[in-house]
Write a protein that holds these residues in place. Sequence first.
Motif, PDB file in Angstrom:
ATOM      1  N   ALA A 154       0.820  -1.219   0.000  1.00  0.00           N
ATOM      2  CA  ALA A 154       0.000   0.000   0.000  1.00  0.00           C
ATOM      3  C   ALA A 154       0.849   1.262   0.000  1.00  0.00           C
ATOM      4  O   ALA A 154       0.435   2.299  -0.518  1.00  0.00           O
ATOM      5  N   ASP A 155       2.060   1.200   0.550  1.00  0.00           N
ATOM      6  CA  ASP A 155       2.941   2.370   0.603  1.00  0.00           C
ATOM      7  C   ASP A 155       3.781   2.556  -0.653  1.00  0.00           C
ATOM      8  O   ASP A 155       4.539   3.518  -0.751  1.00  0.00           O
TER       9      ASP A 155
ATOM     10  N   GLU B 292       5.362  -4.094 -18.753  1.00  0.00           N
ATOM     11  CA  GLU B 292       5.353  -5.556 -18.706  1.00  0.00           C
ATOM     12  C   GLU B 292       4.013  -6.153 -19.104  1.00  0.00           C
ATOM     13  O   GLU B 292       3.826  -7.353 -19.074  1.00  0.00           O
ATOM     14  N   ARG B 293       3.060  -5.295 -19.439  1.00  0.00           N
ATOM     15  CA  ARG B 293       1.769  -5.703 -19.995  1.00  0.00           C
ATOM     16  C   ARG B 293       0.959  -6.632 -19.085  1.00  0.00           C
ATOM     17  O   ARG B 293       0.536  -7.702 -19.487  1.00  0.00           O
ATOM     18  N   PHE B 294       0.771  -6.194 -17.848  1.00  0.00           N
ATOM     19  CA  PHE B 294      -0.181  -6.887 -16.987  1.00  0.00           C
ATOM     20  C   PHE B 294      -1.120  -5.843 -16.401  1.00  0.00           C
ATOM     21  O   PHE B 294      -0.777  -4.677 -16.283  1.00  0.00           O
ATOM     22  N   ARG B 295      -2.352  -6.260 -16.111  1.00  0.00           N
ATOM     23  CA  ARG B 295      -3.387  -5.300 -15.757  1.00  0.00           C
ATOM     24  C   ARG B 295      -3.887  -5.387 -14.327  1.00  0.00           C
ATOM     25  O   ARG B 295      -4.674  -4.545 -13.901  1.00  0.00           O
ATOM     26  N   HIS B 296      -3.504  -6.422 -13.600  1.00  0.00           N
ATOM     27  CA  HIS B 296      -4.014  -6.598 -12.241  1.00  0.00           C
ATOM     28  C   HIS B 296      -2.855  -6.734 -11.266  1.00  0.00           C
ATOM     29  O   HIS B 296      -1.918  -7.492 -11.511  1.00  0.00           O
ATOM     30  N   LEU B 297      -2.958  -6.007 -10.162  1.00  0.00           N
ATOM     31  CA  LEU B 297      -1.873  -5.937  -9.188  1.00  0.00           C
ATOM     32  C   LEU B 297      -2.406  -6.193  -7.777  1.00  0.00           C
ATOM     33  O   LEU B 297      -3.039  -5.319  -7.178  1.00  0.00           O
ATOM     34  N   PRO B 298      -2.152  -7.395  -7.247  1.00  0.00           N
ATOM     35  CA  PRO B 298      -2.540  -7.632  -5.859  1.00  0.00           C
ATOM     36  C   PRO B 298      -1.706  -6.758  -4.917  1.00  0.00           C
ATOM     37  O   PRO B 298      -0.523  -6.531  -5.156  1.00  0.00           O
ATOM     38  N   VAL B 299      -2.335  -6.282  -3.865  1.00  0.00           N
ATOM     39  CA  VAL B 299      -1.653  -5.489  -2.845  1.00  0.00           C
ATOM     40  C   VAL B 299      -1.685  -6.315  -1.559  1.00  0.00           C
ATOM     41  O   VAL B 299      -2.742  -6.827  -1.168  1.00  0.00           O
ATOM     42  N   VAL B 300      -0.516  -6.450  -0.937  1.00  0.00           N
ATOM     43  CA  VAL B 300      -0.407  -7.264   0.278  1.00  0.00           C
ATOM     44  C   VAL B 300       0.008  -6.393   1.462  1.00  0.00           C
ATOM     45  O   VAL B 300       0.581  -5.323   1.286  1.00  0.00           O
ATOM     46  N   ASP B 301      -0.282  -6.894   2.659  1.00  0.00           N
ATOM     47  CA  ASP B 301       0.135  -6.187   3.873  1.00  0.00           C
ATOM     48  C   ASP B 301       1.545  -6.630   4.264  1.00  0.00           C
ATOM     49  O   ASP B 301       2.209  -7.359   3.514  1.00  0.00           O
ATOM     50  N   ASP B 302       1.998  -6.214   5.422  1.00  0.00           N
ATOM     51  CA  ASP B 302       3.364  -6.520   5.856  1.00  0.00           C
ATOM     52  C   ASP B 302       3.614  -8.018   6.046  1.00  0.00           C
ATOM     53  O   ASP B 302       4.750  -8.468   5.996  1.00  0.00           O
ATOM     54  N   GLU B 303       2.552  -8.785   6.270  1.00  0.00           N
ATOM     55  CA  GLU B 303       2.703 -10.235   6.433  1.00  0.00           C
ATOM     56  C   GLU B 303       2.584 -10.971   5.100  1.00  0.00           C
ATOM     57  O   GLU B 303       2.674 -12.193   5.049  1.00  0.00           O
ATOM     58  N   GLY B 304       2.321 -10.225   4.017  1.00  0.00           N
ATOM     59  CA  GLY B 304       2.183 -10.847   2.703  1.00  0.00           C
ATOM     60  C   GLY B 304       0.783 -11.348   2.399  1.00  0.00           C
ATOM     61  O   GLY B 304       0.581 -12.085   1.433  1.00  0.00           O
ATOM     62  N   ILE B 305      -0.199 -10.936   3.189  1.00  0.00           N
ATOM     63  CA  ILE B 305      -1.587 -11.351   2.990  1.00  0.00           C
ATOM     64  C   ILE B 305      -2.274 -10.359   2.063  1.00  0.00           C
ATOM     65  O   ILE B 305      -2.130  -9.143   2.211  1.00  0.00           O
ATOM     66  N   VAL B 306      -3.036 -10.880   1.112  1.00  0.00           N
ATOM     67  CA  VAL B 306      -3.714 -10.036   0.124  1.00  0.00           C
ATOM     68  C   VAL B 306      -4.760  -9.168   0.817  1.00  0.00           C
ATOM     69  O   VAL B 306      -5.618  -9.676   1.538  1.00  0.00           O
ATOM     70  N   ILE B 307      -4.667  -7.840   0.573  1.00  0.00           N
ATOM     71  CA  ILE B 307      -5.638  -6.909   1.164  1.00  0.00           C
ATOM     72  C   ILE B 307      -6.422  -6.131   0.117  1.00  0.00           C
ATOM     73  O   ILE B 307      -7.471  -5.566   0.420  1.00  0.00           O
ATOM     74  N   SER B 308      -5.906  -6.105  -1.124  1.00  0.00           N
ATOM     75  CA  SER B 308      -6.589  -5.354  -2.176  1.00  0.00           C
ATOM     76  C   SER B 308      -6.084  -5.812  -3.531  1.00  0.00           C
ATOM     77  O   SER B 308      -5.080  -6.522  -3.619  1.00  0.00           O
ATOM     78  N   MET B 309      -6.788  -5.397  -4.558  1.00  0.00           N
ATOM     79  CA  MET B 309      -6.348  -5.656  -5.928  1.00  0.00           C
ATOM     80  C   MET B 309      -6.600  -4.374  -6.712  1.00  0.00           C
ATOM     81  O   MET B 309      -7.717  -3.880  -6.769  1.00  0.00           O
TER      82      MET B 309
END
Length: 171
Positions: free
Chosen positions: A86-87, A100-117
């Motif tokens: 997020a930062d 690099e031609r990709f359209r979706h980016l998962p966002v993870v927290d400090d523990e590496g858990i998915v929190i957003s896309m």
Amino acid sequence: MKIKDRPEFRSKAPVLTFGPDALVADAVAVMSEKNYGAAVIVGPDRKPLGIVTERDFMRRLLNKRMNPDKTTLSQIMTTELKVARADDDLLDWLRLMSNERFRHLPVVDDEGIVISMMSQGDFVSYTWPELLGRLGEQAKATFDVSPSLVLMIAGIAVFAASVVTIFSQLR
């Protein structure tokens, strides 16, 4: 600007996730119903293992004539997954996604858990005035534009216009 500073980050619906053993047919049904273009494949700890997109369905499933009722997401998911925090700087990711031609980016927290896309569509809302303002700030920080430089550029422009006018009258 950080990813977390965008209104789209704060207003996102929960990330659509599946386990690696979920069937493609089931994932397609949920993605179609909810109008999602991608889903993150996660382990029991909610850490990302891969991503599956509409492009994966087309290239890795349909093109290979695999049966969606018998194929698991782990068989077709993209495992070379890029994840953001997020930062992270939004423009850095926008540039990388474009290059690099990709359209979706998962966002993870400090523990590496998915929190957003975030998607390129979310980043496109970063409007032109904002981009130009940021570029202007960076240009000011990089170059010291003196009045003599501005006069020199204006003089070159007037000279070029004069030459074009003279040559067009000579024809």
